[in-house]
Enzyme design. Structure first.
Site, mmCIF file in Angstrom:
data_model
loop_
_atom_site.group_PDB
_atom_site.id
_atom_site.type_symbol
_atom_site.label_atom_id
_atom_site.label_comp_id
_atom_site.label_asym_id
_atom_site.label_seq_id
_atom_site.Cartn_x
_atom_site.Cartn_y
_atom_site.Cartn_z
ATOM 1 N N LEU A 1 -21.882 27.644 37.166
ATOM 2 C CA LEU A 1 -22.449 28.994 37.241
ATOM 3 C C LEU A 1 -22.388 29.512 38.673
ATOM 4 O O LEU A 1 -23.415 29.873 39.258
ATOM 5 C CB LEU A 1 -23.904 28.969 36.760
ATOM 6 C CG LEU A 1 -24.131 28.546 35.313
ATOM 7 C CD1 LEU A 1 -25.618 28.411 35.042
ATOM 8 C CD2 LEU A 1 -23.512 29.569 34.371
ATOM 9 N N HIS A 2 -21.192 29.570 39.235
ATOM 10 C CA HIS A 2 -21.039 29.912 40.650
ATOM 11 C C HIS A 2 -21.947 31.064 41.075
ATOM 12 O O HIS A 2 -22.772 30.931 41.979
ATOM 13 C CB HIS A 2 -19.588 30.317 40.937
ATOM 14 C CG HIS A 2 -18.577 29.257 40.695
ATOM 15 N ND1 HIS A 2 -18.432 28.162 41.495
ATOM 16 C CD2 HIS A 2 -17.623 29.141 39.730
ATOM 17 C CE1 HIS A 2 -17.450 27.405 41.066
ATOM 18 N NE2 HIS A 2 -16.938 27.973 39.988
ATOM 19 N N ASP A 3 -21.758 32.223 40.456
ATOM 20 C CA ASP A 3 -22.441 33.433 40.907
ATOM 21 C C ASP A 3 -23.941 33.382 40.665
ATOM 22 O O ASP A 3 -24.733 33.957 41.424
ATOM 23 C CB ASP A 3 -21.844 34.657 40.210
ATOM 24 C CG ASP A 3 -20.400 34.902 40.596
ATOM 25 O OD1 ASP A 3 -19.985 34.413 41.664
ATOM 26 O OD2 ASP A 3 -19.679 35.567 39.840
#
Length: 321
Positions: free
Chosen positions: A239-241
């Site tokens: 879930l980078h962002d």
């Protein structure tokens, strides 16, 4: 907390938008869009649909840059996010419930910042083209920016190339302007940390079972999960962002260290690499002389279980505890 999102949805952008839109302690002033994972027309439509899903028709949205500042973007990220940016399932989301602002992204950013009665946190989670343009065109508004929390970069090797992470690689010149310009305080949340925050199938089941909104977000993940099955080597999702958004919403949930950061804007294999000078300050001063170095707060660690629980709680409708 007053906050504006600049985004290129993208599955992980969808989670980040929901995290901010559903947090009772966030005053989401607006959302602007940029090219990136898919073309601008798709990222903008996706952002509109996501705000409709979160029932945030009060939030204005504007479309921004269609391409990088200088050189064309070589390719999109359809290999991870699907042809429409949301695993081919954008059509499962509600239709947009609010028209776009006619001023465009930079115009909306400037208007919202000028009207704010306290400094605003900007959260760019795509290429930094809109933010670089804002800083160039509206230097008078810098004091209205509390900090810029950026998802991007990698200190130990990239994902789009061996050296570069996708967001920074998509517009290195814009990223260099924002990160090395010293105009506003920046927090960089690099891929090195976001990969460590990956969630597993149990987390995803919890999301799917949390209610209609969680189920809708979970429904956007199949292509993304399949990509990360290969990237991680196990069935999970990065879930980078949303990791960057967690820091924006709850300052201090990530541990940061201050480093000078530059971006490789050349045309060799290092293009788009984020170069953080991790030497001790005393050594930098001895070797480089008195040359002032612009420092960026780089996220290097977090309590992984706390971070994952925080994101899930907010998206699942837990709100403020």
């Amino acid at each position: 907390m007053k906050l504006i999102i600049d985004t290129d949805p993208g599955v992980d952008d969808a989670f980040a938008i929901a995290l901010a839109a559903l947090s009772d302690d966030v005053d989401l002033l607006g959302v602007t869009t940029v090219f990136g994972n898919v073309p601008l027309s798709a990222t903008t439509r996706n952002a509109q649909r996501l705000l409709a899903l979160c029932k945030r028709t009060d939030v204005p949205i504007a479309a921004g840059a269609q391409r990088p500042l200088v050189h064309p973007q070589p390719h999109r990220a359809r290999y991870a996010h699907g042809a429409d940016g949301l695993s081919g399932r954008a059509g499962t989301l509600p239709e947009p419930a609010r028209d776009l602002e006619p001023t465009g992204a930079v115009g909306l950013l400037a208007t919202l910042l000028a009207a704010a009665d306290e400094p605003v946190t900007l959260v760019p989670i795509g290429p930094l083209t809109n933010i670089a343009t804002l800083l160039a065109a509206h230097s008078e508004l810098r004091e209205k920016i509390a900090r810029v929390v950026i998802m991007g970069g990698a200190l130990a090797g990239g994902n789009t190339t061996a050296a570069a992470e996708f967001n920074i690689w998509s517009d290195p010149e814009a990223a260099h302007r924002v990160l090395a310009g010293g105009e506003v305080p920046c927090v960089l949340v690099p891929m090195d940390l976001t990969y460590r925050c990956a969630v597993d199938e149990e987390w995803l089941r919890g999301l799917a079972e949390s209610g209609p909104l969680g189920a809708a977000l979970h429904g956007l993940t199949p292509d993304y999960v399949e990509y990360y099955r290969h990237a991680l080597g196990w069935p999970g999702l990065v879930l980078h962002d949303a990791v960057a958004m967690a820091e924006a919403v709850r300052p201090g949930i990530l541990r940061t260290e201050a480093y000078p950061v530059e971006v490789d804007c050349g045309f060799g294999p290092g293009r788009g690499a984020t170069l953080a000078d991790q030497r001790r300050p005393e050594l930098r001063e001895r070797v480089d002389g008195e040359r002032a170095a612009v420092e960026v707060e780089v996220a290097v660690d977090t309590d992984l279980d706390e971070l994952r629980a925080f994101v899930l709680d907010r998206i699942a409708g837990g709100g403020v505890r």
